[in-house]
Design a protein around this motif. Structure first.
Motif, PDB file in Angstrom:
ATOM      1  N   LYS A  95       0.832  -1.208   0.000  1.00 30.43           N
ATOM      2  CA  LYS A  95       0.000   0.000   0.000  1.00 30.43           C
ATOM      3  C   LYS A  95       0.863   1.254   0.000  1.00 30.43           C
ATOM      4  N   GLU A  96       1.994   1.211   0.717  1.00 27.96           N
ATOM      5  CA  GLU A  96       2.873   2.377   0.841  1.00 27.96           C
ATOM      6  C   GLU A  96       4.006   2.379  -0.179  1.00 27.96           C
ATOM      7  N   ASP A  98       5.561   2.880  -3.594  1.00 28.97           N
ATOM      8  CA  ASP A  98       5.230   3.632  -4.817  1.00 28.97           C
ATOM      9  C   ASP A  98       5.406   2.794  -6.081  1.00 28.97           C
ATOM     10  N   SER A 129      -7.850   1.813  -0.001  1.00 33.83           N
ATOM     11  CA  SER A 129      -8.033   3.170   0.522  1.00 33.83           C
ATOM     12  C   SER A 129      -6.927   4.112   0.061  1.00 33.83           C
ATOM     13  N   SER A 130      -5.830   3.563  -0.435  1.00 36.63           N
ATOM     14  CA  SER A 130      -4.724   4.389  -0.936  1.00 36.63           C
ATOM     15  C   SER A 130      -4.998   4.904  -2.345  1.00 36.63           C
ATOM     16  N   LYS A 132      -5.125   2.813  -4.889  1.00 39.55           N
ATOM     17  CA  LYS A 132      -4.614   1.786  -5.795  1.00 39.55           C
ATOM     18  C   LYS A 132      -5.725   0.782  -6.122  1.00 39.55           C
TER      19      LYS A 132
END
Length: 588
Positions: A95-96, A98, A129-130, A132
């Motif tokens: 999720k974090e 890139d 929720s990001s 993606k």
């Protein structure tokens, strides 16, 4: 004589050659193993990549060190698997990251319980929720696979594939008739109207009480299942029930008609859709990394205050236990260490257990009680935390479960086989002995039934253990013993039902329990550490490799039916009074 010596010489020569070949193979095997053990570098992740998630492998509670994982045994394929802990942490890391733009979800057969599945689903919801994307595709969807896939932004299936959506079911294998034919009588001493762990050995069908509890908790699990699918696909729960009750979805066309999927397509067409999302040339491959290989988990902070997560998963047994079994002595020792460690400010006991030895459960519960006096201790429940699994949880500060968790089952039993019919009538074996007192051979001679006096003694002990169990639950949950008994009697509850009855404090996953522990300890900056500390992979290679290979081979030969053989073996090997859930529930 000459030919004899020629034959002996040939035999010796052949034996030497075989041993030489085996030695060379072993050297190569060990070399490859050490090579794998040394390769801990982060796997290369292309820019603008997708994370490939299938979940079609064993999903234990926690990943075990496995130096064999990138190797294959002839006929058995790769041995990679990933624990629930790493599945969730890797999705969170993606999720974090890139470089990861989305997830390609490709589930078919998902081998884990509903509560664990919910935790994975929650992690995927959080990933979305990001901003993606998640694209799902499979040739066929089992109900568990569809449950996971329903979280996707786009959901596809093979035009000739199938999708299961027909409601949940759970079955029990009964063996009384088979035991009767073998001349084996299973003698039962128990407490609890609903304590049905012994029923497969003494009945040929469910008791009315067992059918009542199974109907209730399966219905509760089904409600949670429908609730999440409804949210994911924006289809009303009543519509979902109608579709399941009438078996309206059988193929891809049906799935499109009822909006269960967004379209029919083959894998190459899905890959084209992914390339379009990633703006990759159609002639190139989709840049991807498998969840099994992706290892960007971040570094564990080792300084400062800690919240310790202590894993307790598997059957509860006396002594040290083994991989996947909770040893009463070993887990209680781990709790003592954490209690005395000044760096550890709070503890979360992660329980995923159907129970087992009542004695081992009591030993662990004592350490939970002592830890609670020194620092906060919370419980996070997985698929199961029932009977002995609940026993070791009851005295914690707070207990968190998923709606789908099976818990409660507050009851105990003793199971004593009488093999007289097998020995005498089937095998023609007879035994005789001398003894110094009328109870000298109690529970050691299985060639005769219990006497009336022995049955009274056993029942008194089972009653005593049950009273101890309910007393500790009453203390931990701040309830009257009579209230505990009314929701006890061996009855199994789901997490949502347990919340209504005061057996748990909240619905939530492991992270919620960690946050609650940190809040109670008044921590702001802290790290999370996981225990027990896992063995060095080299030690694991020689301590558990034989057992693991045996399990892999059994899985390959028996598939989903291995669980029945394993459960029978566990129950028959169990000694002493047991606090165990009736059976493991496989949702189909």
């Amino acid at each position: 004589m000459k030919s004899f010596f020629k034959y002996v010489l040939a035999t010796i020569t052949g034996t030497i050659i075989v041993f030489a070949i085996l030695f060379m193979v072993m050297i190569g095997f060990i070399t490859a193993t050490f090579s794998n053990m040394g390769s801990k570098e982060e796997v290369y992740v292309p820019s603008s990549a997708v994370l490939y998630v299938s979940l079609d492998h064993d999903i234990p509670e926690r990943t075990s060190p496995n130096p064999w994982e990138s190797m294959s045994l002839p006929g058995y394929g790769e041995m990679k698997s990933l624990g629930l802990n790493d599945i969730i942490s890797r999705i969170a890391a993606a999720k974090e990251d890139d470089r990861i733009k989305g997830i390609y979800l490709n589930p078919t057969y998902v081998n884990t319980g509903m509560a664990s599945l919910k935790e994975i689903r929650d992690a995927l919801v959080d990933f979305k929720s990001s901003g993606k994307f998640i694209v799902a595709h499979s040739d066929l969807y089992t109900q568990k696979a569809y449950y996971i896939a329903s979280v996707a932004d786009e959901l596809y299936m093979n035009p000739e594939g199938s999708l299961e959506f027909k409601g949940l079911s759970a079955s029990v294998m009964f063996m009384k008739e088979a035991l009767d034919k073998l001349g084996v009588e299973m003698q039962v001493v128990k407490v609890g109207t609903y304590k049905s762990a012994v029923e497969p050995f003494i009945l040929n069908e469910m008791s009315s009480a067992n059918r009542e509890q199974m109907t209730a908790y399966l219905g509760s699990m089904y409600s949670a299942f429908l609730e999440n699918v409804s949210e994911g696909r924006q289809i009303s729960i009543d519509t979902l029930k109608n579709i399941a009750n009438n078996f309206l979805i059988r193929n891809a066309d049906d799935a499109v008609q009822y909006k269960f999927i967004d379209g029919k397509c083959y894998k190459d067409e899905v890959l084209s859709k992914l390339k379009e999302r990633l703006e990759v040339d159609e002639k190139k491959d989709v840049p991807a990394v498998s969840l099994l290989d992706y290892n960007k988990d971040g570094k564990t902070e080792t300084k400062g205050d800690r919240v310790a997560v202590l894993y307790a998963y598997g059957d509860i047994v006396d002594g040290e236990g083994t991989e996947g079994r909770i040893g009463g002595d070993k887990l209680s020792r781990e709790l003592r260490k954490l209690r005395r460690d000044d760096r550890v400010k709070a503890v979360v006991l992660r329980v995923n257990s159907p129970g087992g030895s009542a004695l081992a459960s009591d030993i662990i519960a004592r350490e939970v009680e002592l830890t609670k006096k020194v620092k906060p201790i919370m419980v996070s429940m997985g698929d199961y935390a029932a009977s002995g699994g609940y026993y070791i949880s009851a005295l914690a500060d707070s207990i968190f479960a998923e709606k789908e968790t099976l818990t409660g089952s507050i009851g105990v039993f003793g199971l004593i086989p009488n093999l007289q019919g097998l020995f005498n009538n089937k095998l023609g074996i007879h035994m005789d002995e001398v003894k110094t007192g009328k109870f000298s051979d109690m529970l050691t001679s299985f060639d005769r039934p219990l006497t009336e006096e022995e049955t009274v003694v056993m029942q008194a002990e089972v009653d005593r253990v049950y009273n101890t169990f309910t007393g500790k639950v009453a203390t931990g949950r701040n309830m009257d013993v009579s209230a505990v008994d009314s929701i006890g009697q061996g009855r199994v509850w789901t997490g949502s039902q347990a919340l209504e009855h005061g057996l748990v404090d909240g619905i939530g996953n492991l992270n919620r329990a960690i946050q609650a522990a940190a809040a109670k300890a008044k921590l702001k900056d802290y790290s999370v550490r996981y225990y027990p500390t896992q063995k060095d992979p080299f030690a694991e290679l020689f301590s558990t490799s034989k057992e693991r290979i045996k399990m892999w081979m059994l899985d390959d030969e028996l598939g989903e039916y291995r669980q029945h053989i394993e459960q029978l073996r566990i129950v028959l090997k169990s000694s002493g009074i047991q606090a165990r859930i009736p059976y493991r529930v496989e949702i189909r």
